[in-house]
Design a protein around this motif. Structure first.
Motif, PDB file in Angstrom:
ATOM      1  N   PHE A 294      16.055 -63.960  13.636  1.00 30.10           N
ATOM      2  CA  PHE A 294      17.278 -63.473  14.269  1.00 30.10           C
ATOM      3  C   PHE A 294      17.996 -64.550  15.074  1.00 30.10           C
ATOM      4  O   PHE A 294      19.104 -64.310  15.550  1.00 30.10           O
ATOM      5  CB  PHE A 294      16.955 -62.304  15.211  1.00 30.10           C
ATOM      6  N   ALA A 295      17.362 -65.699  15.283  1.00 31.01           N
ATOM      7  CA  ALA A 295      17.910 -66.730  16.162  1.00 31.01           C
ATOM      8  C   ALA A 295      19.339 -67.084  15.761  1.00 31.01           C
ATOM      9  O   ALA A 295      19.660 -67.198  14.569  1.00 31.01           O
ATOM     10  CB  ALA A 295      17.026 -67.969  16.139  1.00 31.01           C
ATOM     11  N   GLY A 296      20.184 -67.281  16.773  1.00 24.87           N
ATOM     12  CA  GLY A 296      21.571 -67.645  16.510  1.00 24.87           C
ATOM     13  C   GLY A 296      22.397 -66.504  15.957  1.00 24.87           C
ATOM     14  O   GLY A 296      23.456 -66.731  15.374  1.00 24.87           O
ATOM     15  N   GLU A 297      21.930 -65.254  16.138  1.00 21.60           N
ATOM     16  CA  GLU A 297      22.606 -64.087  15.568  1.00 21.60           C
ATOM     17  C   GLU A 297      22.872 -64.303  14.078  1.00 21.60           C
ATOM     18  O   GLU A 297      23.996 -64.216  13.583  1.00 21.60           O
ATOM     19  CB  GLU A 297      23.900 -63.763  16.312  1.00 21.60           C
ATOM     20  N   SER A 298      21.810 -64.560  13.382  1.00 22.28           N
ATOM     21  CA  SER A 298      21.870 -64.845  11.950  1.00 22.28           C
ATOM     22  C   SER A 298      22.389 -63.647  11.170  1.00 22.28           C
ATOM     23  O   SER A 298      22.474 -62.514  11.678  1.00 22.28           O
ATOM     24  CB  SER A 298      20.473 -65.199  11.449  1.00 22.28           C
TER      25      SER A 298
END
Length: 465
Positions: A294-298
């Motif tokens: 989910f990192a970086g609002e993937s």
């Protein structure tokens, strides 16, 4: 089945998810030999989220394990209402089928000490038919099926649940004698983040925290909550299955500790219409190749959250499984009424929190009465559906979701039943056998309540009606 088949999951792979906090088979064997453990609880979770099973002599448990045997239980245990009455309409168990047994096969990765009971350990079991096939509607199997699907797609689902509860000065026997009316909160004022107020309950809370840590859970914190006598104890997130396993052990354990101390706790979603309710906020994320997906609002994150929102109404009975669940959803009550999402916005049904690898979706809809296996499974299934269908995430809500025009969560159980009856996605995600099983459960809850004359009716109508 040979012992090696029962222990494979523990010696490698999934069993390692429990880490060093749990009890190993070798440690259990040594404890049994010295007399430190003489009882093993073999348990599984029923539809209502309760632990069911047997207490086994520890030597007998080990000898049966050596011979490749688990335990067994009557299959009516997955076809009951809360009062333990058999209910018609279930495909897996009925008078016509004879109410036979199913097998309880221990997952040795769940072995743990139970420090609030003397010389006792516990193992959680998977429910199987006599030929070794899983009982599909069993809550743990429902979640395992979705975890397996996530792993087939290359994801490891990580979950955490935050359970609120009310603590009362009356014992369970006293509360029962009072018909659960006019109970005394442990502290008579709102405790939210209150150090002084929560200190008055600290002897009990400390015992719970330390006991759960000894039982294999990673305790983070406890705090006062938003009403008199209301508290919350939080645990570190884990893989989805461990998080659900820990959830039900904690929920049972804190009640047992309360009983031993002559007080009582309740996880009712709404114990009184004049109070705030007790929630089960659920945090979830996916990991891929050891990294947060989910990192970086993937895109994975956006599709996952969009799926959870899109399916929430249809899957409502898996988040809100009782008549009382729906009494909690009230404007300005800290419980959501909409399916809106927002950044760190507690008025929304879905709250996005954390940064970087800690970014996650918090689902604020379930109450403390939710069955964690079923709620986790529904959230995970919906999130994976969003990823597979590449659902688009709408804009975040800013401001007060209670007064917005966002889609509402079902207002009552009968509305939730209608959503599931008329929907088609849930059957794709969880399968006909699971949906039919829990529709029968929800209809039973509705029908039983519809027959009851409540105190509300008597108070309004006895004299003046």
């Amino acid at each position: 089945m040979k012992l090696s088949a029962l222990t494979d999951g523990f010696n490698g792979g999934e069993g390692l998810r429990y880490g060093r906090l749990m009890l190993t088979l070798d440690e259990l064997t040594a404890d049994v030999e010295t007399g430190a453990v003489d009882t093993v609880i073999a348990a599984f979770t029923d539809m209502q989220g309760r632990l069911m099973g047997k207490r086994l002599d520890a030597d007998f448990f080990l000898s049966e394990l050596q011979d490749g045997h688990g335990s067994e239980g009557c299959n009516y245990l997955l076809a009951l209402e809360m009062e333990m009455e058999p209910v018609p309409g279930y495909a897996i168990a009925s008078w016509e089928r004879g109410y036979g047994d199913f097998g309880l096969m221990p997952d040795l990765g769940t072995l743990r000490r139970v420090p609030w009971h003397e010389a006792t350990a516990m193992v959680q079991c998977d429910v199987e038919w006599h030929d070794g096939t899983p009982v599909g509607p069993s809550p743990r199997q429902v979640l395992k099926a979705q975890v397996e699907k996530a792993r087939a797609l290359g994801y490891e689902p990580m979950f955490g649940s935050e359970l609120e509860f009310f603590l009362f000065r009356e014992s369970y026997a006293e509360a029962h004698a009072q018909h659960y009316h006019d109970l005394t909160p442990s502290v008579p004022y709102i405790l939210d983040y209150h150090i002084l107020g929560s200190s008055y309950d600290e002897p009990f809370l400390r015992e719970v925290r330390t006991s759960m840590k000894t039982a294999g859970m990673r305790v983070e914190s406890s705090k006062g909550e938003a009403w008199a006598g209301q508290h919350e104890i939080n645990f570190r997130y884990a893989d989805a299955l461990k998080a659900a396993d820990d959830h039900v052990v904690y929920k049972t354990g804190i009640k047992e500790i309360a009983y031993q101390r002559g007080c009582s706790v309740t996880f009712m979603a709404k114990p009184d219409h004049a109070w705030v309710g007790s929630s089960c906020h659920i945090h979830s994320s996916l990991w891929q190749d050891g990294k947060a997906a989910f990192a970086g609002e993937s895109d994975v994150f956006k599709h996952y959250l969009a799926g959870q929102i899109a399916c929430a109404a249809e899957l409502a009975i898996f988040y809100a499984p009782t008549i009382n669940s729906y009494k909690r959803f009230a404007a300005g009550s800290w419980a959501p009424t909409t399916l809106a999402w927002g950044y760190d916005n507690r008025t929304c049904g879905f709250r996005v929190v954390g940064k970087g690898s800690a970014l996650r979706a918090e689902t604020r809809i379930p109450g403390a009465d939710a069955n964690p296996y079923l709620a986790f499974a529904a959230l995970l299934a919906a999130g994976l559906y969003g990823i597979e269908q590449k659902l688009e995430l709408g804009p975040p809500l800013e401001g007060n979701a209670y007064v917005s025009d966002a889609q509402r969560f079902p207002h009552a159980m009968r509305d939730a039943i209608t959503e599931l009856e008329q929907g088609t996605v849930a059957r794709q995600l969880l399968g006909d056998d699971v949906i039919d099983h829990y529709l029968n459960y929800a209809r039973t809850e509705r029908d039983l309540f519809d027959k009851v004359v409540t105190g509300y009716e008597r108070e309004r109508m006895f004299e003046r009606g």
